[in-house]
Scaffold this active site. Sequence first.
Site, mmCIF file in Angstrom:
data_model
loop_
_atom_site.group_PDB
_atom_site.id
_atom_site.type_symbol
_atom_site.label_atom_id
_atom_site.label_comp_id
_atom_site.label_asym_id
_atom_site.label_seq_id
_atom_site.Cartn_x
_atom_site.Cartn_y
_atom_site.Cartn_z
ATOM 1 N N GLU A 72 32.672 27.539 94.474
ATOM 2 C CA GLU A 72 33.366 28.040 95.662
ATOM 3 C C GLU A 72 32.625 29.233 96.261
ATOM 4 O O GLU A 72 32.472 29.345 97.483
ATOM 5 C CB GLU A 72 34.794 28.480 95.300
ATOM 6 C CG GLU A 72 35.695 27.373 94.779
ATOM 7 C CD GLU A 72 35.620 27.188 93.253
ATOM 8 O OE1 GLU A 72 34.544 27.407 92.661
ATOM 9 O OE2 GLU A 72 36.646 26.806 92.670
ATOM 10 N N GLU A 123 24.677 28.201 86.839
ATOM 11 C CA GLU A 123 24.855 28.985 85.609
ATOM 12 C C GLU A 123 23.594 29.772 85.262
ATOM 13 O O GLU A 123 22.531 29.604 85.862
ATOM 14 C CB GLU A 123 25.264 28.043 84.471
ATOM 15 C CG GLU A 123 26.606 27.370 84.793
ATOM 16 C CD GLU A 123 27.188 26.578 83.641
ATOM 17 O OE1 GLU A 123 26.468 26.260 82.670
ATOM 18 O OE2 GLU A 123 28.390 26.273 83.728
ATOM 19 N N CYS A 148 39.198 29.418 89.843
ATOM 20 C CA CYS A 148 39.429 30.568 88.957
ATOM 21 C C CYS A 148 39.975 31.749 89.768
ATOM 22 O O CYS A 148 39.941 31.743 91.006
ATOM 23 C CB CYS A 148 38.140 30.956 88.241
ATOM 24 S SG CYS A 148 36.957 31.816 89.287
ATOM 25 N N CYS A 195 37.580 33.334 92.317
ATOM 26 C CA CYS A 195 37.403 32.523 93.528
ATOM 27 C C CYS A 195 38.622 32.612 94.431
ATOM 28 O O CYS A 195 38.499 32.650 95.651
ATOM 29 C CB CYS A 195 37.106 31.075 93.168
ATOM 30 S SG CYS A 195 35.462 30.883 92.454
ATOM 31 N N ASN A 231 28.293 25.027 91.271
ATOM 32 C CA ASN A 231 28.154 26.141 90.322
ATOM 33 C C ASN A 231 26.721 26.260 89.797
ATOM 34 O O ASN A 231 26.045 25.253 89.563
ATOM 35 C CB ASN A 231 29.166 26.035 89.173
ATOM 36 C CG ASN A 231 29.125 24.721 88.432
ATOM 37 O OD1 ASN A 231 28.841 23.679 88.998
ATOM 38 N ND2 ASN A 231 29.415 24.765 87.139
ATOM 39 N N CYS A 236 30.254 30.508 90.673
ATOM 40 C CA CYS A 236 31.151 29.372 90.857
ATOM 41 C C CYS A 236 30.780 28.614 92.133
ATOM 42 O O CYS A 236 30.241 29.187 93.085
ATOM 43 C CB CYS A 236 32.598 29.853 90.980
ATOM 44 S SG CYS A 236 33.326 30.369 89.423
#
Length: 160
Positions: A74, A63, A111, A114, A61, A72
């Site tokens: 993924e 940010e 999430c 994803c 990830n 993310c």
Amino acid sequence: MKKIEHQFTIEEYQLEELNATEQSLMHKATTATQLSYSPYSNFKVGCAILLENGETVVGANQENAAYPICLCAEGVALANATANHHKVPIVSMAITIATLNQKVQDPVAPCGLCRQSILEYENRQQKNISIYLKGEGKKVYKVNSIKDLLPLNFSDKDLS
Ligand code: THU
């Protein structure tokens, strides 16, 4: 009124129960957590993807001070796979985390965004993607398709 019951299966393993290939993929996901840039959440997520040609790609990830821009793990790993190994099908994905106090023992699931993204890859390649989830403990959840995590989904079929 009619009730629609949908059955799905999550397999639960201990890390040592996985075969060598699966353990290696999970290990790569764990290593990938160190590629995380997560100064705002301190929640490092690592993802490793095994491709049909035997290659592995990873993501973590990333940010941003403008929070909604966060990527993310993924999504980063999927973009890595598709950019560097165009049209090579994805066999499986391992997703895991690292936190400051190592208190998140149980597996953490991807999430919603994803899940939707993985679904597109699965539909595109017309082959299921196995997904392995682990927290900071030894427990691993496995699903054989993202559809097990996204039973009533929106896809290309809805657009036709
Ligand atoms: N995160 C992921 O990388 N994958 C998920 O499926 C859920 C959340 C990241 C985003 C953010 O950087 C941090 O975890 C905390 O939400």
